[in-house]
Design a protein around this motif. Sequence first.
Motif, mmCIF file in Angstrom:
data_model
loop_
_atom_site.group_PDB
_atom_site.id
_atom_site.type_symbol
_atom_site.label_atom_id
_atom_site.label_comp_id
_atom_site.label_asym_id
_atom_site.label_seq_id
_atom_site.Cartn_x
_atom_site.Cartn_y
_atom_site.Cartn_z
ATOM 1 N N ALA A 50 -57.367 -9.005 32.079
ATOM 2 C CA ALA A 50 -56.263 -10.049 32.223
ATOM 3 C C ALA A 50 -56.555 -10.970 32.931
ATOM 4 N N LEU A 73 -55.844 -14.795 31.004
ATOM 5 C CA LEU A 73 -54.732 -15.298 31.502
ATOM 6 C C LEU A 73 -55.267 -16.967 32.015
ATOM 7 N N ASP A 124 -48.591 -12.581 37.871
ATOM 8 C CA ASP A 124 -48.971 -12.908 36.514
ATOM 9 C C ASP A 124 -49.934 -11.771 36.001
ATOM 10 N N TYR A 152 -48.878 -9.313 32.679
ATOM 11 C CA TYR A 152 -49.728 -9.135 31.461
ATOM 12 C C TYR A 152 -50.078 -7.752 31.199
ATOM 13 N N LYS A 192 -47.243 -4.947 29.934
ATOM 14 C CA LYS A 192 -46.843 -5.102 28.547
ATOM 15 C C LYS A 192 -47.525 -4.184 27.615
#
Length: 131
Positions: free
Chosen positions: A14, A18, A26, A30, A33
């Motif tokens: 991640a 990102l 953040d 991410y 999900k």
Amino acid sequence: MKRNTMQRQIILDAVNNLANHPTAEDVYLYVVKTHPTISKATVYRNLAAATENGEISSVGIFDGAMRFDDRKDEHFHFVCDGCKKLIDVPIFDLKANLTPLSDLKINKVELTLRGFCKNCEFSQLSKKEEK
């Protein structure tokens, strides 16, 4: 001792995927999900462990939150005071220039530059011209 768990790898992926040096929040948003059972505590704990182990680095607190970076090479950061974007900047040989000036052995240089990116600088100039 470094434990390489599936959760750790998901979190490291991640950070890698990102943009703009993500915050822990953040990363959590991410990851959750695709892995809804992962907790915020797990994300925060793994980010801290990965930082401590050198798998990622924390680049400081910008816009109120700690930011993370997956780049392993030495580089500087530029923070735009307009849009708050955090931009990687290639490093110049600052260590070589500082070492002769002191009796200290410099292992790492961390430098953050601040100002306006081109888009925000243009926006600032446009605002001044309107006045």
